[in-house]
Scaffold this motif. Structure first.
Motif, short mmCIF file in Angstrom:
data_model
loop_
_atom_site.label_atom_id
_atom_site.label_comp_id
_atom_site.label_asym_id
_atom_site.label_seq_id
_atom_site.Cartn_x
_atom_site.Cartn_y
_atom_site.Cartn_z
N UNK A 118 0.87 -1.10 -0.25
CA UNK A 118 0.02 0.14 0.03
C UNK A 118 0.98 1.30 -0.10
N UNK A 119 2.10 0.96 0.21
CA UNK A 119 2.96 2.35 0.31
C UNK A 119 4.02 2.69 -0.88
N UNK A 120 4.04 1.43 -1.75
CA UNK A 120 4.81 1.59 -3.04
C UNK A 120 4.34 2.71 -4.09
N UNK A 121 5.36 3.48 -4.40
CA UNK A 121 5.08 4.72 -5.29
C UNK A 121 4.88 4.08 -6.55
N UNK A 122 3.77 4.44 -7.37
CA UNK A 122 3.54 3.76 -8.67
C UNK A 122 2.74 5.11 -9.47
N UNK A 123 2.89 4.82 -10.74
CA UNK A 123 2.41 5.78 -11.92
C UNK A 123 2.30 5.13 -13.04
N UNK A 124 1.58 5.74 -14.01
CA UNK A 124 1.64 5.37 -15.41
C UNK A 124 1.48 6.63 -16.01
N UNK A 125 2.16 6.65 -17.28
CA UNK A 125 2.14 7.87 -18.19
C UNK A 125 0.89 7.86 -19.05
N UNK A 126 0.74 8.89 -19.81
CA UNK A 126 -0.40 8.66 -21.06
C UNK A 126 -0.26 7.86 -21.70
N UNK A 127 -1.29 7.30 -22.30
CA UNK A 127 -1.00 6.18 -23.59
C UNK A 127 -0.96 7.00 -24.79
N UNK A 128 0.13 6.92 -25.11
CA UNK A 128 0.68 7.64 -26.30
C UNK A 128 0.79 6.77 -27.66
N UNK A 129 0.26 5.57 -27.61
CA UNK A 129 0.38 4.27 -28.46
C UNK A 129 -1.32 4.26 -29.06
N UNK A 130 -1.26 3.57 -30.09
CA UNK A 130 -2.51 3.20 -30.65
C UNK A 130 -2.93 2.02 -30.15
N UNK A 131 -2.59 1.21 -28.88
CA UNK A 131 -3.04 0.20 -28.34
C UNK A 131 -3.67 0.30 -27.10
#
Length: 251
Positions: free
Chosen positions: A190-203
């Motif tokens: 519950x404390x692990x920092x995580x993230x995701x970028x915008x989806x810049x692909x076509x998938x």
């Protein structure tokens, strides 16, 4: 021997040590890609075209789909969690993170900032439904970040969440890209920092999160982001406290 005793589903000592030191472990496999392809068809064509127990079709589908409940409680996932957290586990939340082409950024965060748990004890699995790569916005992690709690600030309007971890706390030199084949998963706390970028692909990039806790934890089942009549499932062992609404795996 039942599935929870299968050596293929156990964390090795070095993997458990890695989880304790880094805050995550994996990737592991819950099913091969060809099995996930069939399950993906069911998710796309049947499950997510119907209303579920929540106002959000992506949420809590373990409550009305046997296949999703069985995936969330699969021994490949739960046995590894039990190696870390003990033999009594409650699976309390599922959610489909579906990010199509152009999907927005999920800011850096620790999950404890958003959940109605007392005390805040949780282990999560993130299962790849689609193939997940850097190009279509895989989850990114910062190893060792689970050893502290970081301040939060308001995020920008173009992000998926209203708040995020203070940007000055993010050490981008340590970022790990968690790329996954369909049917693979990783676990984190519950404390692990995580993230995701915008989806810049076509998938598209779809994954399913599975949240698991202990019987000593009171889940705010009528509080956001959950919903009235929310139920959890006893994933293994015993519910020796009786604090939360539980249900059987749907028929």
């Amino acid at each position: 021997m039942n599935d929870f005793e299968n050596n293929d589903y156990q964390l090795r000592a070095n993997e458990a040590d890695f989880f304790r030191d880094k805050g995550y472990a994996g990737p592991f496999t819950v099913m091969p890609p060809e099995e996930m392809a069939e399950l993906r068809r069911y998710i796309d064509e049947e499950l997510l075209t119907t209303d579920g127990p929540s106002h959000n079709r992506l949420q809590s589908r373990h409550m009305d789909s046997r296949r999703i409940a069985e995936l969330a409680c699969h021994p490949a996932i739960i046995s590894r969690m039990a190696n870390l957290y003990g033999p009594d586990l409650i699976m309390w939340a599922t959610y489909f993170f579906c990010k199509g082409p152009g999907g927005v950024e999920i800011p850096w965060h620790q999950d404890l900032s958003y959940w109605p748990l007392e005390p805040l004890i949780n282990i999560s699995a993130w299962i790849a439904i689609d193939k997940v790569t850097v190009e279509n916005s895989c989850v990114q992690l910062i190893p060792g970040s689970h050893k502290a709690v970081y301040p939060t600030v308001k995020s920008s309007p173009d992000m998926a969440f209203a708040t995020m971890t203070e940007p000055d706390c993010i050490d981008h030199s340590k970022v790990v890209n968690m790329e996954l084949e369909p049917g693979q998963f990783f676990i984190f706390n519950e404390k692990t920092l995580h993230h995701s970028e915008p989806n810049r692909s076509n998938k598209r990039r779809m994954g399913m999160s599975v949240r698991v806790t202990l019987p000593i934890v009171k889940i705010g089942q009528d509080e956001a982001p959950l919903h009235p009549k929310h139920c959890a499932i006893l994933a293994c062992g015993k519910d020796y406290m009786g604090l939360n609404r539980l249900m059987d795996v749907p028929r």
